[in-house]
Design a protein around this motif. Structure first.
Motif, PDB file in Angstrom:
ATOM      1  N   UNK A   1      -2.910  34.701  75.537  1.00  0.00           N
ATOM      2  CA  UNK A   1      -1.856  34.693  74.956  1.00  0.00           C
ATOM      3  C   UNK A   1      -1.285  35.991  74.272  1.00  0.00           C
ATOM      4  N   UNK A   2      -2.235  36.674  73.616  1.00  0.00           N
ATOM      5  CA  UNK A   2      -2.126  38.064  73.003  1.00  0.00           C
ATOM      6  C   UNK A   2      -1.454  38.892  73.942  1.00  0.00           C
TER       7      UNK A   2
ATOM      8  N   UNK B   1       2.153  37.670  74.958  1.00  0.00           N
ATOM      9  CA  UNK B   1       3.244  37.785  74.087  1.00  0.00           C
ATOM     10  C   UNK B   1       3.239  38.885  73.170  1.00  0.00           C
ATOM     11  N   UNK B   2       1.979  39.511  72.708  1.00  0.00           N
ATOM     12  CA  UNK B   2       1.869  40.745  71.951  1.00  0.00           C
ATOM     13  C   UNK B   2       2.032  41.907  72.324  1.00  0.00           C
TER      14      UNK B   2
ATOM     15  N   UNK C   1       3.462  43.196  75.212  1.00  0.00           N
ATOM     16  CA  UNK C   1       5.054  43.638  75.122  1.00  0.00           C
ATOM     17  C   UNK C   1       5.706  44.262  73.893  1.00  0.00           C
ATOM     18  N   UNK C   2       5.156  43.868  72.619  1.00  0.00           N
ATOM     19  CA  UNK C   2       5.785  44.372  71.373  1.00  0.00           C
ATOM     20  C   UNK C   2       5.060  45.668  71.197  1.00  0.00           C
TER      21      UNK C   2
ATOM     22  N   UNK D   1       5.486  51.571  67.728  1.00  0.00           N
ATOM     23  CA  UNK D   1       6.166  50.744  68.845  1.00  0.00           C
ATOM     24  C   UNK D   1       6.509  49.383  68.366  1.00  0.00           C
ATOM     25  N   UNK D   2       5.594  48.846  67.616  1.00  0.00           N
ATOM     26  CA  UNK D   2       5.902  47.401  67.308  1.00  0.00           C
ATOM     27  C   UNK D   2       7.108  47.422  66.428  1.00  0.00           C
TER      28      UNK D   2
ATOM     29  N   UNK E   1      10.270  47.806  68.116  1.00  0.00           N
ATOM     30  CA  UNK E   1      10.485  46.532  69.026  1.00  0.00           C
ATOM     31  C   UNK E   1      11.126  45.418  68.214  1.00  0.00           C
TER      32      UNK E   1
ATOM     33  N   UNK F   1      14.595  43.901  68.493  1.00  0.00           N
ATOM     34  CA  UNK F   1      14.856  42.217  69.009  1.00  0.00           C
ATOM     35  C   UNK F   1      15.241  41.391  67.480  1.00  0.00           C
TER      36      UNK F   1
ATOM     37  N   UNK G   1       4.919  29.206  67.693  1.00  0.00           N
ATOM     38  CA  UNK G   1       5.186  30.740  68.082  1.00  0.00           C
ATOM     39  C   UNK G   1       6.641  30.580  69.104  1.00  0.00           C
TER      40      UNK G   1
ATOM     41  N   UNK H   1       5.495  36.132  66.817  1.00  0.00           N
ATOM     42  CA  UNK H   1       4.478  36.084  67.757  1.00  0.00           C
ATOM     43  C   UNK H   1       3.329  36.700  67.173  1.00  0.00           C
ATOM     44  N   UNK H   2       3.585  37.787  66.351  1.00  0.00           N
ATOM     45  CA  UNK H   2       2.482  38.423  65.878  1.00  0.00           C
ATOM     46  C   UNK H   2       1.659  37.748  64.886  1.00  0.00           C
TER      47      UNK H   2
ATOM     48  N   UNK I   1      -0.244  34.762  66.317  1.00  0.00           N
ATOM     49  CA  UNK I   1      -1.581  35.034  66.815  1.00  0.00           C
ATOM     50  C   UNK I   1      -2.702  35.572  66.104  1.00  0.00           C
TER      51      UNK I   1
ATOM     52  N   UNK J   1      -6.177  33.999  65.527  1.00  0.00           N
ATOM     53  CA  UNK J   1      -7.362  34.691  65.855  1.00  0.00           C
ATOM     54  C   UNK J   1      -8.373  34.798  64.567  1.00  0.00           C
TER      55      UNK J   1
END
Lengths: 368, 392
Positions: free
Chosen positions: A214-215, A218-219, A221-222, B41-42, B45, B49, B352, B358-359, B362, B366
């Motif tokens: 999943x990561x 979806x993650x 690309x970020x 980067x995050x 991004x 978005x 999600x 997303x971050x 997840x 996790x």
């Protein structure tokens, strides 16, 4: 005159102790409880096996091209597998290009065959193995993706057993060296390196592979710059490799811990540096000790490749699943899954048997 | 006359201490740089978005239904409550799976060592079959090929008029507790306390006099007998509510949804194969001399197993067994593939997709699995320290 002593000839052992009857008495009817258990098991087998046999073989349909061919028989409809067989093997790989997949597999089998022949000397085997490791991935990559005059096939068209084998193969070749490095790092004297490796290993081992996939879908690309994008298959490959490398590291660490300290000290006393000590003295012994663990990790990796269907890759299981939801072929999911199970089982069982024989052959010394 | 030969000082880059520091500095800088690279980067991004990071979304309403929840939940509940429901569903299927897989696994592991050839062979076939087939495939088989192929509610499979199996799930009778049932529970508590006291007294007596007391049978008699007597005295305050066919579906009773049933079946069968191998290896790890010594002391075979073999075998069995429990818990995340509302499918999946966080999703998912793993490892290490061989 004394009588000559003629010994009576030995009697044969009682029939009830040796031979088939003795075996039966010892192994099936040794006590009242065992008699009961044996009879009960036999009864269950008699109930279960004939219908199973009827479904899979006797009443099954083997020939034909449409589902109508199966109407006459009450057993399994193997026509379903026959019709979809090419899909299960190649996925959506273009028909005209499938010879490339066959060639890739054939090349590997032919080039790796000498490795499995015992008479070939080890020196040649080592060189051959290194040669395959260096050249084969490049050749396979070009053959499968195209270029150099071959038509380009996108990885989204790969599927079936081909995709399963690609993921498993890449995962295995990446996870083993990475795992060895991580294990060495975890056993390292340098606190910073050790902490980094321990954190890395414990993180990947603590989360399920699904969340890793999943990561990665979806993650990742970020995490990367906007103009940089990864192929979906490559992302899955990275996820699977890192995940299994952490497990491999723990297996290798077990081997490293089992090597007596004297080996390290002797190597250091001979003036060997870190990499020579590890590469020439410690790792050959450590890896030999943990062959079963390494193969178990490979088997787990092979089974885990099926999880990529969660992120929409069409591996063997997903192709089969897809075929069972095909409106023209509804109602044959059992046949499909049994076929897929048989394929996975053959690979995994084969690997475990090979590891057992390898273990026996490499078992030099320390045998009790 | 010999001159003192002073060896040339090795260059500083060959000094192990300097090397060690240099390596670590390089590794740390590389890690930090990599982390910074990802972080920037995050950030970029997320801005591009238009996703606001943070955990505020947890309090906004979810707006979707969940097919199974242990805590009250409706479509109006918040994403935070979705997380709770999903977490409980994961824990439920893991706990049930662990119990069932342990029972089945120990049974098959012992059967694998049976002197009865037929039973040992059958156990071997079971182990080699199920551990070499991917778990996801087994889940799919039970879900799509078996449970999804069940008849509609009207043609349900009738299991003794009490339980019914159809495409909607397995319907079981539900217990209905009435007023006096509290007394039964209270007596059960008292019986438990009495049994503990009895066990302690019996152990002390054995220490002093060497005489044994039939603790197991006496304890069981207490634990079962006392509540039964109260149950009878208070006039049987328990009834079973049977599921009944009303219209197109069953009403009343407990229902096990097919997603849960197939997940549980596959997890149990798959993990039991591994547990069986662990149990076999553990029992075989106890040297045969222990059994012989025990027999020569006149201890019978039942007590030999219970007092000599098992305590030593457990020392070998428990660590890998805990690993399997962890694997089972992590494998329960495969629920996402068949839509059982667990953490991965409901939270890292539906939430999600709805929120685009997303971050956060997840990371939370996790973190849950990671903390379960670390917690169990911690307990494991404590246990290991307690049972580890003390060498003199």
């Amino acid at each position: 005159m004394a009588e000559a002593r003629i010994p009576h000839p030995d009697l044969p052992p009682p029939v009830s102790i040796v031979g088939p009857i003795g075996w039966l008495r010892r192994n099936l009817f040794s006590s009242p409880l065992n008699i009961l258990l044996t009879l009960l098991t036999l009864y269950l087998l008699v109930i279960a096996i004939p219908p199973l046999l009827r479904w899979t073989v006797l009443n099954a349909t083997w020939s034909g091209d449409t589902r109508d061919a199966c109407q006459a028989n009450s057993g399994a409809c193997w026509v379903f597998i026959r019709v979809h067989f090419d899909q299960f093997m190649y996925g959506f790989y273009p028909d005209a290009q499938r010879w490339r997949v066959d060639l890739t597999v054939l090349l590997l089998i032919v080039s790796a065959a000498p490795l499995f022949i015992r008479r070939v000397p080890n020196q040649i085997k080592l060189r051959l193995a290194l040669g395959i490791l260096a050249c084969y991935p490049i050749i396979a990559f070009i053959l499968l993706t195209g270029g150099f005059g071959l038509a380009v096939v996108e990885t989204s068209q790969w599927g079936g057993l081909l995709l399963t084998l690609v993921i498993a193969g890449v995962g295995m070749t990446a996870a083993l060296p990475l795992g060895v490095l991580l294990a060495l790092g975890r056993r390292s004297q340098l606190p910073a390196i050790q902490t980094l490796c321990v954190t890395f290993i414990e993180f990947w081992r603590g989360v399920p592979l699904i969340t890793v996939l999943f990561m990665s879908s979806v993650m990742l690309p970020l995490f990367l710059p906007a103009d940089m994008s990864f192929d979906k298959l490559l992302r899955a490959l990275i996820g699977v490799s890192l995940f299994q490398a952490a497990y491999m590291a723990e297996v290798v660490r077990g081997g490293l811990q089992a090597i007596p300290k004297g080996q390290f000290e002797a190597a250091a006393a001979l003036g060997l540096g870190f990499w020579k000590m590890m590469g020439l003295i410690v790792l050959p012994q450590a890896l030999k000790l943990v062959i079963p663990g390494i193969v178990n990790t490979f088997i787990a990796l092979f089974k885990d490749t099926s999880l990529v269907l969660i992120i929409g890759l069409f591996d063997l299981l997903n192709m089969v699943h897809n075929a069972t939801t095909n409106p023209a072929w509804l109602g044959f999911s059992t046949e499909g899954y049994v076929f897929a199970a048989a394929v996975y089982w053959l690979f995994c069982f084969g690997m475990s048997r090979y590891s057992q024989s390898l273990e026996k052959r490499l078992h030099t010394g320390h045998k009790r | 006359m010999t001159t003192d030969h002073v060896p040339a000082k090795p260059p500083f880059w060959n000094n192990p201490q300097i090397r060690a520091v240099a390596f670590q500095v390089v590794a740390l800088i590389a890690t930090v740089a990599f982390g910074l690279y990802i972080f920037t980067n995050t950030q970029a991004n997320l801005q591009r978005l238009g996703i606001a990071s943070g955990f505020d979304f947890l309090s906004s309403p979810a707006g979707f239904d969940i097919i199974q929840s242990l805590v009250p939940y409706s479509a109006a509940s918040s994403y935070g409550q979705v997380f709770l429901v999903a977490l409980f569903n994961t824990l439920l299927v893991s706990a049930l799976g662990i119990i069932l897989a342990t029972l089945l696994g120990f049974g098959i592991g012992v059967a694998r060592l049976s002197k009865n050839w037929l039973i040992a062979r059958l156990a071997l076939v079971y182990i080699e079959t199920f551990r070499n087939i991917p778990l996801l495939l087994q889940i799919f088989f039970w879900y799509f090929a078996v449970l999804r192929a069940m008849p509609s509610p009207r043609q349900s499979l009738n299991l003794g008029d009490a339980a019914f199996l159809n495409i909607r799930g397995l319907y079981l009778p539900a217990p209905q507790f009435e007023a006096g049932f509290g007394w039964v529970l209270a007596t059960l508590g008292i019986a438990a306390i009495l049994t503990t006291l009895l066990v302690r007294w019996a152990r002390q007596r054995q220490m002093v006099t060497g005489q044994q007391f039939p603790v197991v049978s006496a304890g069981l008699a207490l634990l079962i007998g006392l509540p039964l007597v109260t149950f009878w005295l208070t006039g049987s305050p328990l009834h079973w509510q049977l599921p009944e066919l009303q219209g197109f579906n069953f009403r009343g009773g407990w229902v096990i949804i097919p997603e849960m049933a197939s997940l549980l079946l596959a997890l149990t069968i798959y993990t039991a194969a591994f547990i069986a191998e662990i149990v076999r290896a553990g029992i075989q790890a106890v040297s045969h001399g222990q059994t012989e010594a025990s027999f020569s002391l006149g201890i019978n075979s039942g007590k030999t197993l219970r007092l000599i073999i098992l305590p030593q075998a457990l020392r070998v069995i428990i660590p890998p067994l805990t690993n399997q429990y962890l694997n089972l818990t992590k494998n329960s995340s495969l629920a996402a593939a068949i839509g059982y509302p667990d953490l991965v499918s409901s939270f890292a999946g539906t939430v999600l997709n709805q929120t685009g966080q997303a971050i956060e999703c997840i990371v939370i998912t996790m973190a849950v699995y990671l903390s379960i793993s670390l917690l169990i490892s911690l307990l494991m290490n404590l246990y290991n320290r307690r049972v580890a061989l003390v060498e003199r």
